[in-house]
Design a protein around this motif. Sequence first.
Motif, PDB file in Angstrom:
ATOM      1  N   GLN A   1      -3.858  -0.061  30.705  1.00  0.00           N
ATOM      2  CA  GLN A   1      -4.400   1.273  30.406  1.00  0.00           C
ATOM      3  C   GLN A   1      -5.882   1.365  30.732  1.00  0.00           C
ATOM      4  O   GLN A   1      -6.347   2.348  31.313  1.00  0.00           O
ATOM      5  CB  GLN A   1      -4.185   1.571  28.920  1.00  0.00           C
ATOM      6  CG  GLN A   1      -4.652   2.936  28.481  1.00  0.00           C
ATOM      7  CD  GLN A   1      -3.763   4.036  29.027  1.00  0.00           C
ATOM      8  OE1 GLN A   1      -2.550   3.947  28.954  1.00  0.00           O
ATOM      9  NE2 GLN A   1      -4.383   5.051  29.592  1.00  0.00           N
TER      10      GLN A   1
ATOM     11  N   GLY B   1       0.856  -1.403  27.338  1.00  0.00           N
ATOM     12  CA  GLY B   1      -0.337  -0.679  27.761  1.00  0.00           C
ATOM     13  C   GLY B   1      -1.512  -1.537  28.161  1.00  0.00           C
ATOM     14  O   GLY B   1      -2.652  -1.069  28.116  1.00  0.00           O
TER      15      GLY B   1
ATOM     16  N   ARG C   1       2.166   2.950  27.750  1.00  0.00           N
ATOM     17  CA  ARG C   1       2.862   3.343  28.970  1.00  0.00           C
ATOM     18  C   ARG C   1       2.489   2.495  30.183  1.00  0.00           C
ATOM     19  O   ARG C   1       3.342   2.159  30.993  1.00  0.00           O
ATOM     20  CB  ARG C   1       2.576   4.818  29.282  1.00  0.00           C
ATOM     21  CG  ARG C   1       3.079   5.759  28.226  1.00  0.00           C
ATOM     22  CD  ARG C   1       4.584   5.733  28.169  1.00  0.00           C
ATOM     23  NE  ARG C   1       5.103   6.483  27.040  1.00  0.00           N
ATOM     24  CZ  ARG C   1       5.416   7.758  27.100  1.00  0.00           C
ATOM     25  NH1 ARG C   1       5.257   8.423  28.203  1.00  0.00           N
ATOM     26  NH2 ARG C   1       5.889   8.380  26.033  1.00  0.00           N
ATOM     27  N   VAL C   2       1.183   2.203  30.335  1.00  0.00           N
ATOM     28  CA  VAL C   2       0.737   1.550  31.572  1.00  0.00           C
ATOM     29  C   VAL C   2       0.814   0.037  31.380  1.00  0.00           C
ATOM     30  O   VAL C   2       0.007  -0.540  30.666  1.00  0.00           O
ATOM     31  CB  VAL C   2      -0.695   1.974  31.920  1.00  0.00           C
ATOM     32  CG1 VAL C   2      -1.041   1.558  33.324  1.00  0.00           C
ATOM     33  CG2 VAL C   2      -0.864   3.461  31.744  1.00  0.00           C
ATOM     34  N   GLY C   3       1.770  -0.596  31.988  1.00  0.00           N
ATOM     35  CA  GLY C   3       1.913  -2.043  31.838  1.00  0.00           C
ATOM     36  C   GLY C   3       2.552  -2.399  30.514  1.00  0.00           C
ATOM     37  O   GLY C   3       2.836  -1.528  29.678  1.00  0.00           O
TER      38      GLY C   3
ATOM     39  N   ALA D   1      -6.547   1.839  34.410  1.00  0.00           N
ATOM     40  CA  ALA D   1      -6.270   3.217  34.816  1.00  0.00           C
ATOM     41  C   ALA D   1      -7.398   4.142  34.375  1.00  0.00           C
ATOM     42  O   ALA D   1      -7.881   4.986  35.153  1.00  0.00           O
ATOM     43  CB  ALA D   1      -4.937   3.665  34.219  1.00  0.00           C
TER      44      ALA D   1
END
Lengths: 206, 365
Positions: free
Chosen positions: B78, B75, B70-72, B81
């Motif tokens: 991740q 991910g 999800r993040v970037g 985060a």
Amino acid sequence: MIERAMITILFYGFAAAAILLALAVTTSRNLLRAAVCLMGVLLIQAAFYLLLSADFLAGVQVLVYVGGIVVVIAFVVTLTRSSQLLMDHPSPLRMSLAFAASAGFAVVSIASLWVSALHQPGMSHSKVDSTKAIGMALLDTGKTGYVLPFEVVSVLLLAAVIGGIVIARKTPPPSQPFTTGGDKPGEADVTLPKSQRISKDGRDSR
Amino acid sequence: MMSVGQPAWEVVTVADRAEYWLESHWYFAVAYMILAVLAVAAMVVALGMGLIYGERKIAAHFQCRMGPMRVGYHGILQSIADTIKLLLKEDIVPERADKVLHLVGPFLTLVVTILILGVLPYSPLLQLADVSLGVLYLTALSGLSVLGLLLGGWSSNNKWSLLGGMRAAAQVISYEITATLALLVVTMFAGTLTLSGIVQSQAQGWWVWRAHGVGLLSMGLFMIAATAEINRTPFDIPEGESELTGGFHTEYSGLRFAFFFLAEFINMFVVAGITVTLFLGGWMPLRIGNWETFNNLMGLIPPSLWFLGKVVVMVFVLMWFRWTFPRMRVDQLMRLEWKFLLPIGFINLFAAAVIILCKWYFFPV
């Protein structure tokens, strides 16, 4: 010049820290904290060896004393309940004996330092491989070699290892007094009550 | 044996440079030291984030999952985060815990790991200090590292933590012997303790195959023992979730937990780095006998890339272990060490001594 100054500053810093930690070892009421302080003292001792360019000795100091002995002490302390060992009121005899012993030791060590002219070696910061020299000296059979003490110590350590194994070994079952059970688990100490026993053919004896 | 165009490797460490400037311009020396500290700090952060991301992705693909997505892109952000989340978390210390030792535990664990990062030879020009003790230094520090886990486990005042800490201590003390025996083999072949000296002794071939099977065996022994020493999965009984909730770090949260976690992941890099340095030639390029063209081609790749590539492969192998072998029981763990690895290690050491005496190894220099 700067190197000498740095070594001097480091020495006094380490010395002060060592004394403080050594005091903490003896005054700490918590055995495990005392063990951690002891670790600090031993590490600083290794630093002193480094300042005297005895690299190998410093490594062995950390390996044997910190990585071995302090870890074993900590391991044992965590196994026991005496981690908060409190002996609030030791007997007067015991206290006086302790004071006498420590005072005597202080007098002896100060006196011996006082009378002996300390030979201060020049800070030889040579890059001699002391490890190789130590290895050669330990296995040298000549007049200046140390092969005999080395071998004697090896045999002593071997005896200690065997002794440890013998002590840790499980005791043989009492019915066969002269045979050792070897690695086999000893007979169960707890005998199950009759109602829970299972007969040999697998059926419940009830 | 040395080919014509082969440059002789000259090792210059950061400590050497600092020492060079010390007498004339001491501030250069100070600058080098600050640079070294900053570099290690940056490395700790980068390694921690990169290895955690790598572990999660590789674990996911081993299990036919996608992992963080999800993040970037796929991910990759991740870890950042997660780091921010971990830094902002509340630092909870149990009320009956030993406050001082509770802090000392994770700190000691991370410090030991960082101390090893400082001596690994990354390339002939990139090594912070080439300590004369080398292998002995590594062995001594690995013995020290267990104290952090033991203290953390005891000071939490929790039975799971205590059990985890004691398991860690018993395990590390046992497997240290096999690891040391395996390292001794390489020390005997190389004839030196310094890490850069060991790398340079592999100019004609890496010890893993140059030592006639003994090297391969000791590399296997070292990999097994080192996996146990850093408490990774087949040997992660000190924190076995199914039995001990979290083992020694049950009562840790926030930054203190992050220290344990970081140390564990960087230890993976450290173990891979030590294996590469001792058995796989470190930053030495691959050389095969007298294939001049091949050797010269390999020599074109910079040493730091060689080191990095080899380490990445070894880290992948360590992660591969994790998803291949099931966790062992405590008694199986002890049995493996004391009844199998230890005798094999001693026989291996003896065989290595015989091989060195008879000069049976390949490409003698």
